[in-house]
Design a protein around this motif. Structure first.
Motif, short mmCIF file in Angstrom:
data_model
loop_
_atom_site.label_atom_id
_atom_site.label_comp_id
_atom_site.label_asym_id
_atom_site.label_seq_id
_atom_site.Cartn_x
_atom_site.Cartn_y
_atom_site.Cartn_z
N LYS A 67 0.85 -1.20 0.00
CA LYS A 67 0.00 0.00 0.00
C LYS A 67 0.88 1.25 0.00
CE LYS A 67 -3.78 -0.07 2.59
NZ LYS A 67 -4.67 -0.22 3.77
N PHE A 68 0.55 2.16 -0.91
CA PHE A 68 1.28 3.42 -1.02
C PHE A 68 0.38 4.53 -0.53
CE2 PHE A 68 2.81 0.50 -4.19
CZ PHE A 68 4.18 0.60 -4.08
N TYR A 69 0.87 5.33 0.40
CA TYR A 69 0.11 6.44 0.98
C TYR A 69 0.70 7.76 0.48
CZ TYR A 69 -1.57 2.89 4.22
OH TYR A 69 -2.14 1.76 4.77
N PHE A 70 -0.13 8.55 -0.16
CA PHE A 70 0.29 9.86 -0.66
C PHE A 70 -0.45 10.94 0.12
CE2 PHE A 70 1.14 6.91 -4.04
CZ PHE A 70 2.34 7.35 -4.56
N ASP A 71 0.29 11.90 0.64
CA ASP A 71 -0.31 13.00 1.40
C ASP A 71 -1.33 13.72 0.51
OD1 ASP A 71 -0.46 15.91 2.28
OD2 ASP A 71 0.66 15.01 3.96
N ALA A 72 -2.55 13.84 1.00
CA ALA A 72 -3.64 14.44 0.20
C ALA A 72 -3.38 15.91 -0.10
CB ALA A 72 -4.97 14.27 0.93
N GLU A 73 -2.59 16.58 0.73
CA GLU A 73 -2.32 18.00 0.50
C GLU A 73 -1.10 18.22 -0.40
OE1 GLU A 73 -0.82 21.76 3.14
OE2 GLU A 73 -2.35 20.46 4.05
N THR A 74 0.01 17.55 -0.09
CA THR A 74 1.25 17.77 -0.84
C THR A 74 1.40 16.82 -2.03
OG1 THR A 74 2.56 16.21 0.47
CG2 THR A 74 2.43 18.51 1.28
N HIS A 75 0.68 15.69 -2.00
CA HIS A 75 0.74 14.63 -3.02
C HIS A 75 2.07 13.89 -3.01
CE1 HIS A 75 -3.04 16.22 -4.37
NE2 HIS A 75 -2.48 17.40 -4.55
N LEU A 76 2.86 14.05 -1.96
CA LEU A 76 4.13 13.35 -1.84
C LEU A 76 3.92 11.98 -1.22
CD1 LEU A 76 6.31 16.31 -0.52
CD2 LEU A 76 6.33 15.32 -2.83
N LEU A 77 4.75 11.01 -1.62
CA LEU A 77 4.70 9.68 -1.02
C LEU A 77 5.10 9.79 0.45
CD1 LEU A 77 4.42 6.60 -1.34
CD2 LEU A 77 6.84 6.56 -2.01
N ARG A 78 4.23 9.33 1.33
CA ARG A 78 4.47 9.46 2.77
C ARG A 78 4.83 8.12 3.40
NH1 ARG A 78 4.94 8.84 7.35
NH2 ARG A 78 4.41 10.19 9.08
N ARG A 79 4.19 7.03 2.94
CA ARG A 79 4.43 5.73 3.57
C ARG A 79 4.18 4.62 2.57
NH1 ARG A 79 1.42 4.46 9.02
NH2 ARG A 79 3.23 5.56 9.83
N ILE A 80 4.91 3.51 2.77
CA ILE A 80 4.66 2.26 2.07
C ILE A 80 4.50 1.19 3.14
CG2 ILE A 80 5.55 0.52 0.47
CD1 ILE A 80 7.27 2.73 -0.78
N ASP A 81 3.37 0.48 3.10
CA ASP A 81 3.14 -0.67 3.99
C ASP A 81 3.11 -1.92 3.14
OD1 ASP A 81 2.93 0.69 6.38
OD2 ASP A 81 0.75 0.80 6.35
N GLU A 82 3.89 -2.92 3.54
CA GLU A 82 3.92 -4.18 2.81
C GLU A 82 3.55 -5.32 3.72
OE1 GLU A 82 7.08 -3.90 -0.66
OE2 GLU A 82 8.02 -3.72 1.31
N THR A 83 2.56 -6.08 3.31
CA THR A 83 2.26 -7.36 3.96
C THR A 83 2.38 -8.40 2.88
OG1 THR A 83 -0.09 -7.02 3.56
CG2 THR A 83 0.72 -6.45 5.75
N GLY A 84 3.09 -9.47 3.16
CA GLY A 84 3.21 -10.55 2.19
C GLY A 84 4.42 -10.48 1.30
N GLU A 85 5.21 -9.44 1.39
CA GLU A 85 6.41 -9.38 0.54
C GLU A 85 7.45 -10.38 1.03
OE1 GLU A 85 8.58 -8.54 -2.63
OE2 GLU A 85 6.64 -7.63 -2.31
N THR A 86 7.71 -10.40 2.31
CA THR A 86 8.66 -11.37 2.86
C THR A 86 7.98 -12.38 3.77
OG1 THR A 86 9.17 -9.87 4.70
CG2 THR A 86 10.59 -9.75 2.76
N SER A 87 6.76 -12.11 4.23
CA SER A 87 6.03 -13.02 5.10
C SER A 87 4.54 -12.69 5.03
CB SER A 87 6.50 -12.87 6.55
OG SER A 87 5.61 -13.51 7.43
N ALA A 88 3.72 -13.71 5.13
CA ALA A 88 2.27 -13.49 5.10
C ALA A 88 1.75 -12.94 6.41
CB ALA A 88 1.56 -14.79 4.76
N TYR A 89 2.58 -12.94 7.46
CA TYR A 89 2.10 -12.61 8.80
C TYR A 89 2.56 -11.25 9.31
CZ TYR A 89 1.23 -17.56 8.55
OH TYR A 89 0.80 -18.79 8.14
#
Length: 151
Positions: A67-89
């Protein structure tokens, strides 16, 4: 690519999981090519991160989603959350903070990696200086040879 050079012994190529945070730290602007890196992208409902509204884009990965989170005001990438890339848990998060303009390009000067995996340490990477189009010696990308005496 990257290598680990233990005090004694032969160099060993970094695995994909260990190399990914280094790749993000070395070139956080790689995400301007999001569609090329993640061909299957879908929009998701907006979310709040650190009390700020975010636009969210989701891409499937090996066992879950990125999941990629972009700041709604600045439109800059703020966070990346990964589940399942290296582990399903477990979830791995990367926060991009302290953006500054470098030659009219917004660059994050602080990148924080964290994970819910047991024993996973939080890593706080801070950029001190950005040099645009710096000359590089191709030998810097070769597998380093370690002297067997540890020198």
């Amino acid at each position: 690519g990257g290598w680990v050079a233990p005090r004694r012994g032969r160099t060993k190529r970094l695995g994909r999981a260990a190399g990914r945070p280094l790749e993000m730290d070395a070139n956080p602007l790689r995400y301007v090519r999001l569609k090329e890196l993640y061909p299957e992208l879908n929009s998701a409902p907006p979310e709040i991160v650190d009390e700020r509204p975010m636009h969210v884009i989701v891409a499937p990965n090996n066992l879950g989603a990125t999941k990629f989170y972009f700041d709604a005001e600045t439109h800059l990438l703020r966070r990346i959350d990964e589940t399942g890339e290296t582990s399903a848990y477990y979830k791995t998060s990367t926060d991009f903070l302290d953006y500054k303009s470098i030659n009219a390009v917004q660059f994050p000067f602080r990148i924080v990696h964290s994970t819910t995996e047991p024993g996973g340490a939080k890593e706080d990477f801070r950029v001190g200086k950005v040099i645009d189009n710096a000359p590089l010696n191709p030998a810097a990308f070769s597998n380093p040879r370690v002297d067997p005496r540890g020198h």
